[in-house]
Design a protein around this motif. Sequence first.
Motif: not given
Length: 156
Positions: A99-104
């Motif tokens: 989720d963090t990778e997608a948001a970044f």
Amino acid sequence: MSTDSTTPTGATPAPHAAAPDVTAADVTAPEAPAAEQPAAGTTTGAIGDGSPAGEDAEPGWVARHSATLITLMVAVIVAAAAITGLTLYRHGVDEANADTEAAFAEMVSGQGASLETVECDGGTCAAVINGAAYTVLVQEDDNGEQHFGVTDFVGD
């Protein structure tokens, strides 16, 4: 009068009477009721214990080792629970990182840059943007929104 060696001196020997002939047909044992008579070649012990009549059966292998078996079963259950818990925890961490990778990636693409790779682990990400390496610090506020701090690559 004669005496033999088995008769004490002065005692009169007893006359020998002939023992009556007794055969097996003459001796009759009291009959048990028909329902209680054991079958030929069997003994009367507890059902299925294999012991002769009147003897206590030795406890079986499971009875003798029940404490060990219970301990092993509890250990297996605890190990299975630990493995399941670890797997679920690791799955949750992997989902949070994804989720963090997608948001970044969404933030970088929103600024018009080209994100080549990003890999997050907890609150830190390593990314390659337009051919340059960057270290990304991730903070989450009280509302659950993530904020990213991007700096030149710091590390090995």
